[in-house]
Design a protein around this motif. Structure first.
Motif, short mmCIF file in Angstrom:
data_model
loop_
_atom_site.label_atom_id
_atom_site.label_comp_id
_atom_site.label_asym_id
_atom_site.label_seq_id
_atom_site.Cartn_x
_atom_site.Cartn_y
_atom_site.Cartn_z
N ALA A 129 59.51 15.43 -26.29
CA ALA A 129 58.20 14.99 -25.84
C ALA A 129 58.12 13.46 -25.81
O ALA A 129 57.57 12.88 -24.87
N GLU A 130 58.69 12.80 -26.82
CA GLU A 130 58.70 11.33 -26.85
C GLU A 130 59.53 10.78 -25.69
O GLU A 130 59.15 9.80 -25.05
N ARG A 131 60.68 11.41 -25.42
CA ARG A 131 61.53 10.97 -24.32
C ARG A 131 60.81 11.14 -22.98
O ARG A 131 60.80 10.25 -22.14
N ASP A 132 60.15 12.29 -22.80
CA ASP A 132 59.42 12.54 -21.55
C ASP A 132 58.29 11.55 -21.37
O ASP A 132 58.03 11.08 -20.26
N LYS A 133 57.61 11.19 -22.47
CA LYS A 133 56.52 10.22 -22.40
C LYS A 133 57.07 8.84 -22.02
O LYS A 133 56.49 8.13 -21.21
N ALA A 134 58.20 8.47 -22.61
CA ALA A 134 58.81 7.18 -22.30
C ALA A 134 59.21 7.11 -20.83
O ALA A 134 59.01 6.09 -20.16
N VAL A 135 59.75 8.20 -20.29
CA VAL A 135 60.14 8.25 -18.88
C VAL A 135 58.89 8.13 -17.99
O VAL A 135 58.86 7.37 -17.03
N ALA A 136 57.84 8.86 -18.34
CA ALA A 136 56.59 8.80 -17.56
C ALA A 136 55.98 7.39 -17.62
O ALA A 136 55.51 6.88 -16.59
N ASP A 137 56.02 6.75 -18.77
CA ASP A 137 55.51 5.39 -18.90
C ASP A 137 56.31 4.42 -18.04
O ASP A 137 55.76 3.52 -17.39
N ALA A 138 57.63 4.58 -18.02
CA ALA A 138 58.49 3.71 -17.21
C ALA A 138 58.21 3.90 -15.72
O ALA A 138 58.15 2.93 -14.96
N ILE A 139 58.01 5.14 -15.31
CA ILE A 139 57.70 5.41 -13.90
C ILE A 139 56.36 4.79 -13.53
O ILE A 139 56.23 4.15 -12.48
N ASN A 140 55.35 4.96 -14.39
CA ASN A 140 54.04 4.37 -14.11
C ASN A 140 54.10 2.85 -14.08
O ASN A 140 53.46 2.21 -13.24
N ALA A 141 54.88 2.23 -14.95
CA ALA A 141 55.03 0.79 -14.96
C ALA A 141 55.70 0.31 -13.67
O ALA A 141 55.32 -0.71 -13.09
N ALA A 142 56.71 1.07 -13.22
CA ALA A 142 57.40 0.71 -11.98
C ALA A 142 56.46 0.82 -10.79
O ALA A 142 56.48 -0.03 -9.88
N LYS A 143 55.61 1.85 -10.76
CA LYS A 143 54.64 2.01 -9.68
C LYS A 143 53.63 0.87 -9.67
O LYS A 143 53.29 0.34 -8.61
N LYS A 144 53.16 0.46 -10.85
CA LYS A 144 52.21 -0.66 -10.94
C LYS A 144 52.86 -1.95 -10.47
O LYS A 144 52.25 -2.75 -9.78
N ALA A 145 54.12 -2.16 -10.87
CA ALA A 145 54.83 -3.37 -10.46
C ALA A 145 55.04 -3.38 -8.95
O ALA A 145 54.92 -4.42 -8.29
N GLU A 146 55.33 -2.22 -8.39
CA GLU A 146 55.52 -2.10 -6.94
C GLU A 146 54.23 -2.41 -6.20
O GLU A 146 54.22 -3.08 -5.19
N LYS A 147 53.11 -1.89 -6.72
CA LYS A 147 51.80 -2.16 -6.11
C LYS A 147 51.47 -3.64 -6.18
O LYS A 147 50.91 -4.21 -5.25
#
Length: 155
Positions: A129-147
């Protein structure tokens, strides 16, 4: 019941109190308040410390047990169902009705047989669950940076 929630540590001169007990003891006039103030009066130099009970598996439901046993020990699943079916009202010697095998009895059977494996399984699930959360956080951060990098378009 109260005796299980309070321990006096003579070496550290501390009164160790269960978290739930301490929360109730903060309300003036409750039984817990009276007990704790009495103990504090008997030991005025002692400090009060809250402790969390370890090994409390109240969240272990029949469904959780069934899922675990299906995954690791399918033969014991029949024994679990047998224990569950034996849960019925009976009458004690004093004439009071009680459940023969209540949820506590079933949990005790499960934890006495599978506690180590269950704890290990829970650690694996928490790590996943911690790993999945870290992956989701990284994806969201990448999307924000892209925006943020894309220039605003006028419509």
């Amino acid at each position: 019941m109260t005796q299980q929630k309070i321990k006096f540590d003579f070496t550290e001169n501390t009164i160790k109190v269960d978290e739930k007990f301490y929360k109730k003891a903060q309300n003036y006039g409750t039984e817990e308040y009276r007990v704790l103030t009495k103990i504090c009066a008997e030991h005025p130099t002692a400090s009060v410390m809250t402790v969390r009970r370890e090994g409390n598996y109240n969240r272990v439901t029949i469904k959780v047990m069934e899922d675990f046993l299906t995954k690791y020990d399918a033969d014991a699943l029949d024994e679990l169902h047998k224990l569950c079916n034996e849960t019925k009202m009976t009458v004690s010697k004093t004439g009071r009705p009680y459940k023969k095998n209540n949820m506590g009895t079933i949990r005790k059977w499960f934890m006495s047989n599978y506690s180590d494996a269950y704890k290990a399984d829970m650690k694996v699930k928490e790590a996943k669950a911690e790993r999945d959360k870290a992956v989701a956080d990284a994806i969201n951060a990448a999307k924000k940076a892209e925006k943020a990098d894309t220039p605003a378009q006028n419509q």
